[in-house]
Design a protein around this motif. Structure first.
Motif, PDB file in Angstrom:
ATOM      1  N   ALA A  36      -1.623  61.546 -22.606  1.00 50.74           N
ATOM      2  CA  ALA A  36      -0.285  61.032 -22.288  1.00 50.74           C
ATOM      3  C   ALA A  36      -0.086  60.971 -20.777  1.00 50.74           C
ATOM      4  O   ALA A  36       0.443  59.989 -20.242  1.00 50.74           O
ATOM      5  N   GLU A  37      -0.533  62.003 -20.063  1.00 48.40           N
ATOM      6  CA  GLU A  37      -0.434  61.988 -18.603  1.00 48.40           C
ATOM      7  C   GLU A  37      -1.293  60.877 -18.011  1.00 48.40           C
ATOM      8  O   GLU A  37      -0.903  60.227 -17.041  1.00 48.40           O
TER       9      GLU A  37
ATOM     10  N   ARG B 222       0.562  57.663 -18.387  1.00 46.39           N
ATOM     11  CA  ARG B 222       1.690  57.582 -17.446  1.00 46.39           C
ATOM     12  C   ARG B 222       1.203  57.312 -16.021  1.00 46.39           C
ATOM     13  O   ARG B 222       1.886  56.645 -15.243  1.00 46.39           O
ATOM     14  N   ALA B 223       0.006  57.810 -15.691  1.00 56.18           N
ATOM     15  CA  ALA B 223      -0.548  57.584 -14.357  1.00 56.18           C
ATOM     16  C   ALA B 223      -1.068  56.161 -14.199  1.00 56.18           C
ATOM     17  O   ALA B 223      -1.047  55.606 -13.098  1.00 56.18           O
TER      18      ALA B 223
ATOM     19  N   PRO C 206      -0.153  53.079 -16.315  1.00 51.30           N
ATOM     20  CA  PRO C 206       0.559  52.421 -17.427  1.00 51.30           C
ATOM     21  C   PRO C 206       0.138  50.980 -17.690  1.00 51.30           C
ATOM     22  O   PRO C 206       0.403  50.461 -18.776  1.00 51.30           O
TER      23      PRO C 206
ATOM     24  N   ALA D  67       0.592  58.652 -25.573  1.00 46.59           N
ATOM     25  CA  ALA D  67      -0.035  57.747 -24.604  1.00 46.59           C
ATOM     26  C   ALA D  67       0.312  56.296 -24.916  1.00 46.59           C
ATOM     27  O   ALA D  67       0.587  55.496 -24.008  1.00 46.59           O
TER      28      ALA D  67
ATOM     29  N   LYS E 208       2.956  55.121 -26.128  1.00 44.72           N
ATOM     30  CA  LYS E 208       4.342  54.840 -25.728  1.00 44.72           C
ATOM     31  C   LYS E 208       4.492  54.796 -24.203  1.00 44.72           C
ATOM     32  O   LYS E 208       5.426  54.183 -23.683  1.00 44.72           O
ATOM     33  N   ALA E 209       3.557  55.444 -23.498  1.00 44.92           N
ATOM     34  CA  ALA E 209       3.629  55.470 -22.034  1.00 44.92           C
ATOM     35  C   ALA E 209       3.055  54.195 -21.411  1.00 44.92           C
ATOM     36  O   ALA E 209       3.397  53.852 -20.281  1.00 44.92           O
TER      37      ALA E 209
END
Length: 321
Positions: A147-148, A151-152, A154, A177, A179-180
């Protein structure tokens, strides 16, 4: 203004084969704690103890045919795009290929001596993954979860090539992930044989053992070969689930049936007799060559089990020569 480099993220699971054998304390089989929370803490402490003695970049720890295939594909793609390699590790959680690690043995595959859960337990594996990827005051890695990672990056394609056991362990993390990412079609999951992955099923690329006819190699390295095929064939702007799904459906529709192997499973005693007899004739034979010979004869033995038995038996043959 110079355009920013195209970024591609590739995530594959760790391999049982390592370039350096772990210490016994860095093997899950040696950890007798039963409580999940205490077991995870004890495991992290043991990895830290081993890391104080010796570490290497994750990129240099793993080996095997699948790992080699992915490495070669990434090296080629790096000539035209910025590609990051990530590893889903049952010992560490999410690793960058550059993260410093110590040799260890842990797996989400059930019924192995170093399994997180000896019997199949997707929920238990998910809790273990969550614990591995949870940030603490001691966390030094910049990115510790999928997930991170999303986000890093996208807008970057995320190719995930993992076995079904690892897929289920990362299930909650992968959903977060998806959704990010700015477009969920950027998430492409390659897990040969995983026809149903619950709420991750919409992200699955259609792929199974029929692709062996086209890609070659062993079945255990098929996910890696599919990832390498995608990287070698498609441009970065084509790395979207609809495009790849259409391509692989077309391949599978024209592929012959998957090969079937009617090998006879062997007992430990039968494996021991086979190894002793083979080494008494030709000393110095590698366990991988001997395992191929065993399977070619119509017999079956799981890779890791055979390797462990070979390493116990081989020295006794040499010492009695």
């Amino acid at each position: 203004m110079r355009a920013a480099p195209v970024v591609i993220n590739v995530l594959t699971n760790c391999t049982s084969r390592k370039r350096r054998e772990p210490e016994v304390r860095a093997c899950l089989r040696d950890l007798k704690v039963q409580n999940e929370e205490m077991r995870l803490k004890a495991w992290k402490d043991r990895l830290a103890e081993s890391a104080a003695k010796w570490t290497t970049p994750a990129n240099d720890l793993y080996c095997g045919s699948g790992w080699t295939v992915i490495q070669a594909a990434i090296a080629k793609v790096r000539q035209v795009a910025h590609i990051n390699l990530w590893i889903a590790s049952a010992g560490y959680g999410l690793l960058s290929s550059e993260d410093a690690v110590t040799p260890y043995s842990a797996t989400f595959t059930a019924r192995q001596c170093d399994s997180v859960k000896l019997e199949r337990d997707p929920e238990g594996n998910q809790r273990w993954w969550e614990g591995l990827t949870k940030r603490t005051p001691k966390t030094t890695r910049l990115i510790v979860s999928v997930a991170e990672l999303a986000r890093a990056y996208p807008t970057a394609p995320l190719l995930v090539g993992v076995s079904p056991d690892y897929l289920w362990a990362m299930r909650v993390d992968l959903l977060a992930a998806s959704k990010a990412l700015v477009d969920p079609d950027l998430l492409v999951i390659i897990s040969a044989g995983a026809k149903n992955a619950g709420d991750l099923t919409p992200f699955l690329l259609p792929c199974d053992a029929r692709l062996e006819h086209r890609l070659g190699g062993s079945r255990s390295s098929l996910n890696a070969r599919i990832v390498a095929y995608i990287l070698n064939r498609f441009q970065s702007n084509e790395l979207r689930l609809p495009t790849l799904r259409k391509h692989f459906k077309n391949i599978l529709s024209r592929s012959p049936k998957a090969r079937t192997y009617n090998r006879k499973k062997m007992t430990d005693k039968e494996v021991e007799i086979f190894v002793r007899k083979a080494l008494s004739k030709v000393s110095g034979t590698s366990f991988s060559a001997l395992l191929r010979r065993l399977r070619d004869s119509g017999m079956a033995c799981e890779y890791k089990r055979f390797r462990q038995m070979f390493r116990v038996i081989a020295p006794t043959i040499t010492n009695h020569k």
